[in-house]
Design an enzyme around this catalytic site. Sequence first.
Site, mmCIF file in Angstrom:
data_model
loop_
_atom_site.group_PDB
_atom_site.id
_atom_site.type_symbol
_atom_site.label_atom_id
_atom_site.label_comp_id
_atom_site.label_asym_id
_atom_site.label_seq_id
_atom_site.Cartn_x
_atom_site.Cartn_y
_atom_site.Cartn_z
ATOM 1 C CE LYS A 110 -65.038 43.554 -43.797
ATOM 2 N NZ LYS A 110 -66.034 44.148 -44.619
ATOM 3 C CE LYS A 117 -67.584 42.275 -41.213
ATOM 4 N NZ LYS A 117 -68.460 43.417 -42.093
ATOM 5 C CG ASP A 125 -69.676 42.682 -45.562
ATOM 6 O OD1 ASP A 125 -69.729 42.662 -46.786
ATOM 7 O OD2 ASP A 125 -68.778 42.897 -44.822
#
Length: 318
Positions: free
Chosen positions: A254, A218, A155
């Site tokens: 996400k 995300k 991430d």
Amino acid sequence: MSARNPGTNLDLQWVMKVRVNTQSVLKRAQNIQGLKTPKKQWQAAWLLKAVTCIDLTTLAGDDTPSNVHRLCLKALQPIRYDLLKSMDMHDKGITTAAVCVYPARVADAVKSLKAANSSLPVASVATGFPAGQTLLETRLQEVRLAVADGATEIDIVINRMLAITGQWEALYDEICQFRAACGDAHMKTILAVGELSTFTAVYRASLVAMMAGSDFIKTSTGKESVNATYPIAIVMARAIRDYYLSTGHKVGFKPAGGIRTAQEALVWLTLIKEELGDDWLHPHLFRFGASSLLADIERQIYHHVTGQYAAYHELPMA
């Protein structure tokens, strides 16, 4: 995980012609929150679905090998066995989607999961999380080291300065370098939406991140003052849909930061179903970034099975 997003060349014309209608986004978000969520056994089924989409996360300054080990065990048995058994779901292999830790704790997580004979993915935040304000070479090296330690998902955080000042070529170039550093590991790109000033900027950053080969986009690090909100999710989901219609590549989504209750999880799943369709209701295209969400879902499942609410000490903690 599904087929990867190979990325495309940077199409600045497409990026710059984007204009997001704020009022219609807010209205749509309100509309989705007003939709009825499932009840009784259907609600329990949706909550188990939510569990399988959680990246069970610990990103604390006091993380130790032992609390990472505990997190891994919780990820492998997220809902108490007796509760699953009474729902006839004990043999369905219900786990969370992944565990997510700092780069320095990746080796601990990999070791714990290996000891449990599990192939559950280990995700790691990287690139100077959460601010992204370290030198590019340092950020790239952090990605490489996390992958070398066994992380199969990374991430990354974008350099917000580039998005805020509209330096889209530079942002694209940086994300491409992160994607190369990830190698075979899937890359989730955190936009830190609370620090981007407008919905249009969020949409543009989403597009650039996908063009640069992000497998997921995300919302947040969870450390900003504004994290995952429904209007921002709609903007990002529409960017994902437009990118898919244009290129044929599906990119995951996400939301992270501030998602704590089972009820919110149901709204998120409804939003994804409405905006992107059933294909996205699976862990290879949808994840929750959360640390406390699982505890509330387990309490709701306990209530579904027993008709009573559990005290927190009755449910094993993550």
